[in-house]
Motif scaffolding. Structure first.
Motif, PDB file in Angstrom:
ATOM      1  N   LEU A 143       0.858  -1.177   0.000  1.00  0.00           N
ATOM      2  CA  LEU A 143       0.000   0.000   0.000  1.00  0.00           C
ATOM      3  C   LEU A 143       0.897   1.230   0.000  1.00  0.00           C
ATOM      4  O   LEU A 143       1.892   1.280   0.739  1.00  0.00           O
ATOM      5  CB  LEU A 143      -0.911   0.043   1.231  1.00  0.00           C
ATOM      6  N   LEU A 144       0.554   2.218  -0.827  1.00  0.00           N
ATOM      7  CA  LEU A 144       1.310   3.474  -0.900  1.00  0.00           C
ATOM      8  C   LEU A 144       0.310   4.614  -1.028  1.00  0.00           C
ATOM      9  O   LEU A 144      -0.310   4.802  -2.073  1.00  0.00           O
ATOM     10  CB  LEU A 144       2.260   3.458  -2.097  1.00  0.00           C
ATOM     11  N   HIS A 187       7.669  10.266   4.979  1.00  0.00           N
ATOM     12  CA  HIS A 187       8.127  11.624   4.640  1.00  0.00           C
ATOM     13  C   HIS A 187       8.338  11.854   3.140  1.00  0.00           C
ATOM     14  O   HIS A 187       9.169  12.668   2.732  1.00  0.00           O
ATOM     15  CB  HIS A 187       9.394  11.987   5.424  1.00  0.00           C
ATOM     16  N   PHE A 188       7.580  11.116   2.330  1.00  0.00           N
ATOM     17  CA  PHE A 188       7.509  11.356   0.889  1.00  0.00           C
ATOM     18  C   PHE A 188       6.036  11.444   0.523  1.00  0.00           C
ATOM     19  O   PHE A 188       5.194  10.918   1.239  1.00  0.00           O
ATOM     20  CB  PHE A 188       8.124  10.199   0.088  1.00  0.00           C
ATOM     21  N   ARG A 189       5.742  12.081  -0.618  1.00  0.00           N
ATOM     22  CA  ARG A 189       4.361  12.087  -1.086  1.00  0.00           C
ATOM     23  C   ARG A 189       4.334  11.974  -2.611  1.00  0.00           C
ATOM     24  O   ARG A 189       5.255  12.397  -3.297  1.00  0.00           O
ATOM     25  CB  ARG A 189       3.587  13.328  -0.597  1.00  0.00           C
ATOM     26  N   GLU A 231      10.526  10.323  -6.049  1.00  0.00           N
ATOM     27  CA  GLU A 231      11.338   9.740  -4.970  1.00  0.00           C
ATOM     28  C   GLU A 231      10.541   8.765  -4.110  1.00  0.00           C
ATOM     29  O   GLU A 231      11.109   7.837  -3.527  1.00  0.00           O
ATOM     30  CB  GLU A 231      11.958  10.837  -4.104  1.00  0.00           C
ATOM     31  N   ILE A 232       9.223   8.920  -4.049  1.00  0.00           N
ATOM     32  CA  ILE A 232       8.419   8.005  -3.235  1.00  0.00           C
ATOM     33  C   ILE A 232       8.374   6.613  -3.879  1.00  0.00           C
ATOM     34  O   ILE A 232       8.441   5.592  -3.196  1.00  0.00           O
ATOM     35  CB  ILE A 232       6.989   8.549  -2.992  1.00  0.00           C
ATOM     36  N   SER A 239       3.719   9.793 -13.082  1.00  0.00           N
ATOM     37  CA  SER A 239       5.014   9.895 -12.411  1.00  0.00           C
ATOM     38  C   SER A 239       5.645   8.514 -12.248  1.00  0.00           C
ATOM     39  O   SER A 239       6.839   8.317 -12.512  1.00  0.00           O
ATOM     40  CB  SER A 239       4.838  10.557 -11.045  1.00  0.00           C
ATOM     41  N   ALA A 240       4.852   7.528 -11.824  1.00  0.00           N
ATOM     42  CA  ALA A 240       5.363   6.165 -11.667  1.00  0.00           C
ATOM     43  C   ALA A 240       5.812   5.588 -13.012  1.00  0.00           C
ATOM     44  O   ALA A 240       6.820   4.873 -13.090  1.00  0.00           O
ATOM     45  CB  ALA A 240       4.295   5.277 -11.034  1.00  0.00           C
TER      46      ALA A 240
END
Length: 202
Positions: A101-102, A139-141, A146-147, A174-175
């Motif tokens: 899960l992200l 601490h990434f979104r 970077e996430i 983005s992914a």
């Protein structure tokens, strides 16, 4: 061949009213969303400021009752259909894929979800995943690349063996730049229970 599936949370498993918070805040007299407010929200979502700091920002700026503010903030959250949990539990039990899960989820929202669905339901959901990543804890979104790099590296995942399911195109786009396969699920048109039908998985 897909070996790993990364799921978003909001409007994938739990239904959202994306305008709910805006409407509730407007009812409290806050109608303009300023760049400062967006910046504070992003910091909160990344866990860079505390819930107390977040609430106090709005209280100091608008003198909104703190209980009313929290209720307005959580107005975005709707129901979590049990059929989606049942589907996920079956998927996890099959052990055909590594599941993650992200989610861009802040402290107030996840506490509200647990309170609404109950700890048993929530734990059944959480336990389906190998890792359960919430933005305020890592601490990434999204949509920052970077996430995704973090999740790939932490779990030794190969991008083109990984499917990412999210309702926001900016997140799936983005992914995609990292070679991750994606399903940009459209709420009310698609349902996560159609995962195999919509993605040629077996």
């Amino acid at each position: 061949m897909i070996k790993n599936i990364i799921f978003d949370f909001g409007d994938i498993f739990i239904n959202l009213d994306k305008q709910g918070t805006y409407k509730a805040m407007a009812a409290l007299g806050v109608t303009d969303i300023t760049p400062e407010m967006i910046s504070v929200y992003h910091k909160y979502e990344k866990g860079l400021i505390t819930t107390e700091d977040f609430i106090n920002f709005y209280y100091d700026k608008f003198k909104i009752n703190k209980t009313d503010l929290v209720a307005a903030w959580n107005a975005v959250l709707l129901d979590f259909p049990k059929k989606r949990l049942d589907f996920l539990k079956e998927l996890a039990a099959s052990k055909k894929y590594r599941l993650f899960l992200l989610s861009n989820t802040n402290d107030l929202h996840i506490k509200s979800v647990i309170n609404t669905v109950g700890e048993t339901f929530f734990n059944e959901f959480k336990n389906c995943f190998e890792q359960f990543y919430l933005s305020h804890e890592i601490h990434f979104r999204k949509p920052d690349t970077e996430i995704y790099e973090f999740v790939l590296k932490e779990n030794n995942l190969i991008a083109d063996e990984t499917l990412f399911v999210d309702d926001l195109k900016e997140n799936t786009d983005s992914a995609n730049t990292l070679g991750i396969k994606t399903w940009n699920l459209t709420p009310k048109k698609d349902d996560v229970t159609e995962l195999f039908l919509k993605n040629n998985l077996n």
